[in-house]
Each structure stands twice: as C-alpha cells, then as structure tokens.
Design an enzyme around this catalytic site. Sequence first.
Site, PDB file in Angstrom:
ATOM      1  N   PRO A   9       0.796  -1.218   0.000  1.00  0.00           N
ATOM      2  CA  PRO A   9       0.000   0.000   0.000  1.00  0.00           C
ATOM      3  C   PRO A   9       0.838   1.282   0.000  1.00  0.00           C
ATOM      4  O   PRO A   9       1.872   1.357   0.650  1.00  0.00           O
ATOM      5  CB  PRO A   9      -0.819  -0.099   1.295  1.00  0.00           C
ATOM      6  N   ASN A  10       0.332   2.235  -0.769  1.00  0.00           N
ATOM      7  CA  ASN A  10       0.876   3.598  -0.857  1.00  0.00           C
ATOM      8  C   ASN A  10       2.166   3.713  -1.660  1.00  0.00           C
ATOM      9  O   ASN A  10       2.652   4.835  -1.875  1.00  0.00           O
ATOM     10  CB  ASN A  10       1.065   4.220   0.542  1.00  0.00           C
ATOM     11  N   ARG A  17       4.434  11.363  -1.917  1.00  0.00           N
ATOM     12  CA  ARG A  17       4.333  11.139  -0.472  1.00  0.00           C
ATOM     13  C   ARG A  17       5.684  11.351   0.212  1.00  0.00           C
ATOM     14  O   ARG A  17       6.722  10.936  -0.313  1.00  0.00           O
ATOM     15  CB  ARG A  17       3.818   9.722  -0.166  1.00  0.00           C
ATOM     16  N   TYR A  22      11.118   9.064   1.128  1.00  0.00           N
ATOM     17  CA  TYR A  22      11.059   8.204  -0.059  1.00  0.00           C
ATOM     18  C   TYR A  22      11.672   8.817  -1.308  1.00  0.00           C
ATOM     19  O   TYR A  22      11.762   8.146  -2.339  1.00  0.00           O
ATOM     20  CB  TYR A  22       9.601   7.810  -0.339  1.00  0.00           C
ATOM     21  N   ASN A  71       8.241  -5.558  -0.845  1.00  0.00           N
ATOM     22  CA  ASN A  71       8.097  -4.337  -0.047  1.00  0.00           C
ATOM     23  C   ASN A  71       6.615  -4.245   0.293  1.00  0.00           C
ATOM     24  O   ASN A  71       5.822  -3.711  -0.496  1.00  0.00           O
ATOM     25  CB  ASN A  71       8.559  -3.093  -0.808  1.00  0.00           C
ATOM     26  N   ALA A  74       3.279  -0.699   4.756  1.00  0.00           N
ATOM     27  CA  ALA A  74       2.833  -0.772   6.158  1.00  0.00           C
ATOM     28  C   ALA A  74       2.404  -2.190   6.560  1.00  0.00           C
ATOM     29  O   ALA A  74       2.458  -2.533   7.749  1.00  0.00           O
ATOM     30  CB  ALA A  74       1.694   0.211   6.390  1.00  0.00           C
ATOM     31  N   HIS A  77       4.521  -4.384   8.882  1.00  0.00           N
ATOM     32  CA  HIS A  77       4.502  -4.261  10.339  1.00  0.00           C
ATOM     33  C   HIS A  77       3.246  -4.852  10.965  1.00  0.00           C
ATOM     34  O   HIS A  77       3.150  -4.918  12.188  1.00  0.00           O
ATOM     35  CB  HIS A  77       4.625  -2.779  10.726  1.00  0.00           C
ATOM     36  N   ASP A  84       1.880 -15.385   6.273  1.00  0.00           N
ATOM     37  CA  ASP A  84       1.419 -16.763   6.090  1.00  0.00           C
ATOM     38  C   ASP A  84       1.444 -17.165   4.617  1.00  0.00           C
ATOM     39  O   ASP A  84       1.753 -18.313   4.290  1.00  0.00           O
ATOM     40  CB  ASP A  84       0.000 -16.938   6.648  1.00  0.00           C
ATOM     41  N   GLU A  95      12.971  -9.156   1.953  1.00  0.00           N
ATOM     42  CA  GLU A  95      12.154  -8.011   2.380  1.00  0.00           C
ATOM     43  C   GLU A  95      12.940  -6.753   2.031  1.00  0.00           C
ATOM     44  O   GLU A  95      14.124  -6.651   2.377  1.00  0.00           O
ATOM     45  CB  GLU A  95      11.923  -8.107   3.892  1.00  0.00           C
ATOM     46  N   HIS A  97      12.881  -2.285   1.747  1.00  0.00           N
ATOM     47  CA  HIS A  97      12.252  -0.994   2.034  1.00  0.00           C
ATOM     48  C   HIS A  97      13.082   0.107   1.406  1.00  0.00           C
ATOM     49  O   HIS A  97      14.318   0.022   1.385  1.00  0.00           O
ATOM     50  CB  HIS A  97      12.158  -0.746   3.549  1.00  0.00           C
ATOM     51  N   ARG A 104      13.321   5.350  11.857  1.00  0.00           N
ATOM     52  CA  ARG A 104      12.007   6.010  11.895  1.00  0.00           C
ATOM     53  C   ARG A 104      11.244   5.574  13.153  1.00  0.00           C
ATOM     54  O   ARG A 104      11.843   5.131  14.119  1.00  0.00           O
ATOM     55  CB  ARG A 104      11.264   5.691  10.594  1.00  0.00           C
ATOM     56  N   ARG A 108       7.748   0.958  13.170  1.00  0.00           N
ATOM     57  CA  ARG A 108       8.336   0.428  11.935  1.00  0.00           C
ATOM     58  C   ARG A 108       9.521  -0.491  12.214  1.00  0.00           C
ATOM     59  O   ARG A 108      10.128  -1.036  11.298  1.00  0.00           O
ATOM     60  CB  ARG A 108       8.788   1.578  11.021  1.00  0.00           C
TER      61      ARG A 108
END
Length: 143
Positions: A9-10, A17, A22, A71, A74, A77, A84, A95, A97, A104, A108
């Site tokens: 998301p986002n 943003r 970012y 990635n 949110a 977290h 799963d 993973e 980011h 931060r 997070r």
Amino acid sequence: MNITVINGPNLNMLGQREKEHYGDFTYENLIDTVKEHADSRSVDLDIFQSNHEGEIVSKIQTSDTDCFIVNAGAYTHTSIAVRDALAAVSKPFLEVHISNVYAREYFRHTSCLSDIAEGVICGLGIYSYIAAIDYFVHKYSSA
Ligand code: DQA
C-alpha cells in the site's frame, strides 16, 4: 530466472508522499529503473502493486516465480496474512524498504516478515530493489 516484486500500500504514491523518506522518484520511475536493471541481468521480472492485503496474498499464492522481492509497505509491520502466504508458498524472498525503517518510528522497527525472509535490505532508496535483484542473480548463478 523469474522474480516477482510485490509492492504494498501507498507505494503507488511515490513522488508525492513524504519525499524526505522516499525521495522524488515516482512509482513509474521505480518500475522503469528496476525493470531496466532486471533486463540487463536477463531476469524475467513481474512487478505488482496493490493497496489491498487480500490481493497481495492472492498474488503471492498464484505467482509462478522462482523468488520474491517484497516491499509490503505498512503491511510489513501488521500483516500475518502476508507472512502466512509467503510461508505457504515456501519460495525464497527478500524483504526490502526504500527508507531506513530503523531510523524512523518504533512501530516500523517490527516486521512480520523478517524472520522468515532470506534477508532484509532497507534505506537504499530504489537501490534496495537493485541490490535484491543482484543478490538473487548471484545466488542462482553460483548455485
Ligand atoms: C516502506 C516503509 C514502511 O514502514 C512504510 O509503511 C511504507 C514504505 C519503505 O519502503 O520504506 O509504506 O516499506
């Protein structure tokens, strides 16, 4: 080699943003840069983005891929469902980011994914994805 990139998301809001975290690049810039790098390494790359947890779970379940770069935004977290799904398909994943999540907010600093990931890359901007591709290229070419 196939790699599926999952963006949560986002991430479609990149360029608009929180630029201090970012950067200036847009989601389209990210896709172009990462695809160009994958092409240069002869990697068949599928890049997926969704703002919806269930769509991310379904994409993980149905991807015919060798490995994932994830990635989860949110959902990193919070999402036991994404965790799963990754555990269920049992394919290697990194993973990633864009920002350094450890520099931060405290919320997070926890991840539902890190302990089952092959590795974690964060804080390198777009290069987090490039480094992840290079890792898998190196891993599979020396296997
Ligand atoms: C992010 C970091 C997450 O904490 C955040 O919720 C995001 C983006 C990153 O790429 O830095 O949406 O995953």
